[in-house]
Design a protein around this motif. Structure first.
Motif, mmCIF file in Angstrom:
data_model
loop_
_atom_site.group_PDB
_atom_site.id
_atom_site.type_symbol
_atom_site.label_atom_id
_atom_site.label_comp_id
_atom_site.label_asym_id
_atom_site.label_seq_id
_atom_site.Cartn_x
_atom_site.Cartn_y
_atom_site.Cartn_z
ATOM 1 N N VAL A 31 0.941 -1.127 0.258
ATOM 2 C CA VAL A 31 0.005 -0.100 0.125
ATOM 3 C C VAL A 31 0.992 1.336 0.066
ATOM 4 O O VAL A 31 1.972 1.157 0.391
ATOM 5 C CB VAL A 31 -1.025 0.174 1.257
ATOM 6 C CG1 VAL A 31 -2.084 -1.107 1.078
ATOM 7 C CG2 VAL A 31 -0.341 0.047 2.498
ATOM 8 N N GLU A 32 0.172 2.409 -0.341
ATOM 9 C CA GLU A 32 1.013 3.605 -0.531
ATOM 10 C C GLU A 32 0.802 4.468 0.759
ATOM 11 O O GLU A 32 1.783 5.046 1.174
ATOM 12 C CB GLU A 32 0.509 4.349 -1.776
ATOM 13 C CG GLU A 32 0.878 3.937 -3.246
ATOM 14 C CD GLU A 32 2.362 3.392 -3.259
ATOM 15 O OE1 GLU A 32 3.141 4.508 -2.779
ATOM 16 O OE2 GLU A 32 2.724 2.502 -3.947
ATOM 17 N N ASP A 33 -0.330 4.271 1.358
ATOM 18 C CA ASP A 33 -0.598 5.233 2.726
ATOM 19 C C ASP A 33 -1.492 4.645 3.510
ATOM 20 O O ASP A 33 -2.131 3.430 3.335
ATOM 21 C CB ASP A 33 -0.973 6.656 2.132
ATOM 22 C CG ASP A 33 -2.342 6.314 0.930
ATOM 23 O OD1 ASP A 33 -3.097 5.452 1.226
ATOM 24 O OD2 ASP A 33 -2.336 7.331 0.069
ATOM 25 N N GLU A 34 -1.986 5.418 4.477
ATOM 26 C CA GLU A 34 -2.957 4.962 5.398
ATOM 27 C C GLU A 34 -4.311 4.648 4.812
ATOM 28 O O GLU A 34 -4.879 3.754 5.287
ATOM 29 C CB GLU A 34 -3.027 5.925 6.666
ATOM 30 C CG GLU A 34 -1.689 6.020 7.467
ATOM 31 C CD GLU A 34 -2.082 6.626 8.960
ATOM 32 O OE1 GLU A 34 -3.355 6.409 9.311
ATOM 33 O OE2 GLU A 34 -1.065 7.057 9.651
ATOM 34 N N ALA A 35 -4.858 5.339 4.052
ATOM 35 C CA ALA A 35 -6.186 5.311 3.435
ATOM 36 C C ALA A 35 -5.889 3.797 2.550
ATOM 37 O O ALA A 35 -6.929 3.198 2.574
ATOM 38 C CB ALA A 35 -6.359 6.477 2.360
ATOM 39 N N GLY A 36 -4.781 3.745 1.881
ATOM 40 C CA GLY A 36 -4.839 2.346 1.020
ATOM 41 C C GLY A 36 -5.026 1.193 2.115
ATOM 42 O O GLY A 36 -5.293 0.336 1.695
ATOM 43 N N ALA A 37 -4.188 1.480 3.268
ATOM 44 C CA ALA A 37 -3.928 0.175 4.357
ATOM 45 C C ALA A 37 -5.298 0.025 4.690
ATOM 46 O O ALA A 37 -5.991 -1.179 4.800
ATOM 47 C CB ALA A 37 -3.258 0.575 5.352
ATOM 48 N N CYS A 55 -8.652 -8.518 12.054
ATOM 49 C CA CYS A 55 -7.382 -7.648 12.933
ATOM 50 C C CYS A 55 -6.336 -7.295 11.692
ATOM 51 O O CYS A 55 -6.211 -8.001 10.744
ATOM 52 C CB CYS A 55 -6.690 -8.589 13.896
ATOM 53 S SG CYS A 55 -7.987 -9.041 15.003
ATOM 54 N N SER A 56 -5.590 -6.168 11.988
ATOM 55 C CA SER A 56 -4.832 -5.478 10.922
ATOM 56 C C SER A 56 -3.657 -5.043 11.514
ATOM 57 O O SER A 56 -3.707 -4.676 12.946
ATOM 58 C CB SER A 56 -5.441 -4.481 10.036
ATOM 59 O OG SER A 56 -5.969 -3.420 11.130
ATOM 60 N N ALA A 57 -2.520 -4.863 10.882
ATOM 61 C CA ALA A 57 -1.192 -4.027 11.240
ATOM 62 C C ALA A 57 -0.731 -3.457 9.834
ATOM 63 O O ALA A 57 -0.886 -4.393 8.584
ATOM 64 C CB ALA A 57 -0.198 -5.074 11.909
ATOM 65 N N PHE A 58 -0.166 -2.599 9.684
ATOM 66 C CA PHE A 58 0.744 -2.016 8.651
ATOM 67 C C PHE A 58 1.792 -1.175 9.067
ATOM 68 O O PHE A 58 1.905 -0.363 10.303
ATOM 69 C CB PHE A 58 -0.322 -0.981 7.839
ATOM 70 C CG PHE A 58 -1.108 0.012 8.366
ATOM 71 C CD1 PHE A 58 -0.283 1.225 8.454
ATOM 72 C CD2 PHE A 58 -2.341 0.004 8.618
ATOM 73 C CE1 PHE A 58 -1.023 2.530 9.091
ATOM 74 C CE2 PHE A 58 -3.055 1.082 9.616
ATOM 75 C CZ PHE A 58 -2.281 2.123 9.265
ATOM 76 N N VAL A 59 2.899 -1.047 8.101
ATOM 77 C CA VAL A 59 3.903 -0.329 8.258
ATOM 78 C C VAL A 59 4.182 0.424 7.001
ATOM 79 O O VAL A 59 3.749 -0.080 5.837
ATOM 80 C CB VAL A 59 5.081 -1.050 8.570
ATOM 81 C CG1 VAL A 59 6.445 -0.365 8.752
ATOM 82 C CG2 VAL A 59 4.781 -2.232 9.672
ATOM 83 N N THR A 66 5.840 5.090 10.452
ATOM 84 C CA THR A 66 4.457 4.977 10.773
ATOM 85 C C THR A 66 3.727 3.368 10.728
ATOM 86 O O THR A 66 3.920 2.805 9.978
ATOM 87 C CB THR A 66 3.572 5.633 9.417
ATOM 88 O OG1 THR A 66 4.110 6.837 9.240
ATOM 89 C CG2 THR A 66 1.948 5.748 9.605
ATOM 90 N N VAL A 67 3.407 3.064 12.068
ATOM 91 C CA VAL A 67 2.811 1.764 12.231
ATOM 92 C C VAL A 67 1.509 2.068 12.807
ATOM 93 O O VAL A 67 1.137 2.707 13.712
ATOM 94 C CB VAL A 67 3.938 1.227 13.099
ATOM 95 C CG1 VAL A 67 5.163 0.928 12.209
ATOM 96 C CG2 VAL A 67 4.379 1.876 14.419
ATOM 97 N N ARG A 68 0.669 1.165 12.675
ATOM 98 C CA ARG A 68 -0.552 0.964 13.302
ATOM 99 C C ARG A 68 -0.889 -0.435 13.479
ATOM 100 O O ARG A 68 -0.720 -1.269 12.766
ATOM 101 C CB ARG A 68 -1.707 1.802 12.407
ATOM 102 C CG ARG A 68 -1.404 3.292 12.074
ATOM 103 C CD ARG A 68 -2.022 3.933 13.409
ATOM 104 N NE ARG A 68 -1.740 5.444 12.755
ATOM 105 C CZ ARG A 68 -0.504 6.091 13.015
ATOM 106 N NH1 ARG A 68 0.572 5.640 13.461
ATOM 107 N NH2 ARG A 68 -0.556 7.440 12.527
ATOM 108 N N SER A 69 -1.798 -0.828 14.455
ATOM 109 C CA SER A 69 -2.188 -2.195 14.784
ATOM 110 C C SER A 69 -3.721 -2.121 15.114
ATOM 111 O O SER A 69 -4.171 -1.101 16.159
ATOM 112 C CB SER A 69 -1.284 -2.976 15.298
ATOM 113 O OG SER A 69 -1.374 -2.476 16.627
#
Length: 222
Positions: A31-37, A55-59, A66-69
């Motif tokens: 993905v390119e950005d948070e919106a894509g994730a 459930c999800s996680a992205f970097v 930028t990390v989120r879970s």
């Protein structure tokens, strides 16, 4: 210092694992950005609307800053964080993992959930093919029509990417050279053109280029 290389996915991956009759399906996407994730999470939620958890996680970002879970209703820390740890350990960025769970009738406990969710992402990472991204400087060079083909071939052979070719009175090549090697470009262009060309003034913007596919299975990570 801003990184000059990073690793991401070459292609999407989808895998399934099972833990005490609960089924875990992992989607691994670039993905390119948070919106894509978040769009990938919603896609999984829509496709598997009958499942209990997504459930999800992205970097994101060249430095993975930028990390989120998200545990999506599972006990706090039992899903998203173990998933995120697998992604960061693998050294991947610009990537999202979504794990959909179908409950199998047996409670797994917090530790069991962490192992199952982390294991689902690990299985996907182990199947993934990755590619290297390099920060490059884009510079235009104009050459004659009679030598353009040879110069382009020679530049590619030296590891210089060609982002665009424009034809007019001459042929303008948009070169993409790693920023760490940009200082050597004028001499290289002069060598390959017999001193008849040099980088055009006013060019030199920077961006990222996908440069190489790695072997399958990047999970040994950093």
């Amino acid at each position: 210092m801003e990184p000059t290389t990073c690793r991401t996915l070459a292609a999407p991956v989808r895998t399934r694992t099972e833990e005490r009759r609960s089924v875990f399906e992992c989607w691994l996407r670039r993905v390119e950005d948070e919106a894509g994730a978040r769009a990938v999470v919603e896609e999984a939620r829509t496709e598997h609307w009958g499942a209990g958890h997504h459930c999800s996680a992205f970097v994101l970002g060249p430095d993975g800053a930028t990390v989120r879970s998200n545990d999506d209703g599972e006990p706090a820390g039992s899903a998203g964080m173990p998933m995120l740890e697998v992604l960061t350990h693998a050294g991947l960025t610009d990537v999202v993992a979504v794990v959909t769970r179908w409950f199998g009738g047996t409670l797994l406990g917090t530790g069991g959930l962490a192992r199952a969710y982390g294991g689902a992402v690990r299985a996907a990472v182990e199947e993934a093919s990755t590619l290297t991204r390099v920060r490059v400087r884009e510079v235009d060079v104009q050459v004659g029509h009679d030598v353009a083909g040879r110069v382009e071939h020679d530049l590619r052979a030296r590891g210089v990417g060609i982002g665009d070719v424009r034809y007019g009175a001459g042929v303008t090549l948009r070169l993409q050279v790693p920023v760490t090697e940009a200082g050597d470009l004028p001499a290289l262009v002069s060598e390959l053109t017999g001193g008849r060309a040099e980088p055009l003034p006013g060019t030199g913007s920077e961006g990222w280029r996908d440069v190489a596919d790695d072997v399958q299975g990047p999970a040994s990570g950093g």
